[in-house]
Enzyme design. Sequence first.
Site, PDB file in Angstrom:
ATOM      1  N   GLY A  83      12.631 -16.654  -4.755  1.00 42.59           N
ATOM      2  CA  GLY A  83      13.726 -16.115  -5.551  1.00 42.59           C
ATOM      3  C   GLY A  83      14.423 -14.932  -4.923  1.00 42.59           C
ATOM      4  O   GLY A  83      15.644 -14.819  -4.983  1.00 42.59           O
ATOM      5  N   CYS A 250       2.111 -19.027 -15.798  1.00 42.17           N
ATOM      6  CA  CYS A 250       2.856 -18.537 -14.640  1.00 42.17           C
ATOM      7  C   CYS A 250       3.567 -17.246 -15.002  1.00 42.17           C
ATOM      8  O   CYS A 250       3.735 -16.918 -16.177  1.00 42.17           O
ATOM      9  CB  CYS A 250       3.871 -19.580 -14.156  1.00 42.17           C
ATOM     10  N   CYS A 303      -6.306   6.387   5.239  1.00 42.67           N
ATOM     11  CA  CYS A 303      -5.962   4.984   4.951  1.00 42.67           C
ATOM     12  C   CYS A 303      -7.041   4.043   5.478  1.00 42.67           C
ATOM     13  O   CYS A 303      -7.629   4.273   6.539  1.00 42.67           O
ATOM     14  CB  CYS A 303      -4.615   4.638   5.585  1.00 42.67           C
TER      15      CYS A 303
END
Length: 404
Positions: A83, A250, A303
Amino acid sequence: MAESVERLQQRVQELERELAQERSLQVPRSGDGGGGRVRIEKMSSEVVDSNPYSRLMALKRMGIVSDYEKIRTFAVAIVGVGGVGSVTAEMLTRCGIGKLLLFDYDKVELANMNRLFFQPHQAGLSKVQAAEHTLRNINPDVLFEVHNYNITTVENFQHFMDRISNGGLEEGKPVDLVLSCVDNFEARMTINTACNELGQTWMESGVSENAVSGHIQLIIPGESACFACAPPLVVAANIDEKSLKREGVCAASLPTTMGVVAGILVQNVLKFLLNFGTVSFYLGYNAMQDFFPTMSMKPNPQCDDRNCRKQQEEYKKKVAALPKQEVIQEKEEIIHEDNEWGIELVSEVSEEELKNSSGPVPDLPEGITVAYTIPKKQEDSVTEVTVEDSGESLEDLMAKMKNM
């Protein structure tokens, strides 16, 4: 009879899919980009109906972009042609990007039709093939490279790394930017790992599961927070996407939200590549309140990704090696320092008079003002004349007027 009609309809759909697939695989002829026109070697600002770049080149004439033609020298990789990714690819194609690399393992389904770009007759085709066919028809000047596989698998990850490090406009050179338009945490982390290892700048995007919010994020390894430093999205934990599909569950999706996110993503890409405006490190979108929060995030020194920590150290060394620039404060020149007569400029109308003559001005956020104010309606002043009653009749008054 009904069964034979149904069989024929199914056969027609199969043949349409095969035809679309064959068309998408056709190799363009020499001098033909596969669309309805021949390739344009050089962008022109000439304003004619046959020039697809005249409106884009107007950005240069209006002083927004100094060198718009430079866009044809860039290669951008888009991971995820759904999308957001498909609309992003379409916008960049219309803008005249030099090369697009598309990565997606999924096929077009009728369930995708609530989103933008794809069409029902493309159902059954791989998303990258269907996208390439449509995009090539839109702008045959753009070069396309498509890969129909899942980048998160071990066997495909190395090939993905190779293509973003060697698949630039000039073979052997890296792409200029990687765009993440995927909808799952695993794929985002895969892109993050690859870009941290290669030192590749990329932009991440996403739409929430309730379809009413989204975001984009610019990630420069070592300089800004990577996806592992501070994930901008809360992804549902311990949820298997395949099992969700089997159970009929969904995430929601709106073409409007996806179109907005794709738009701000491509806008950020253009500003980054063509060097105009302010590039956002993080830009969110809340459709419920029409709210666009912005922020920037520093990388996390602890990190979990070792390549991110390595890139941070290299960035610190790079900054330390830069020559220090001394800030010289210029003294403001005083114009007409001598004012022997003490002359001052004074407005003919006082602020209070101006305020009284103007209509109400609403409370606006900082940086926004009204284009004009509506003046208050002035009531016509009518002078009242008072006449005393003399008590005389109309006939007596008429007689007096005749004698005058």
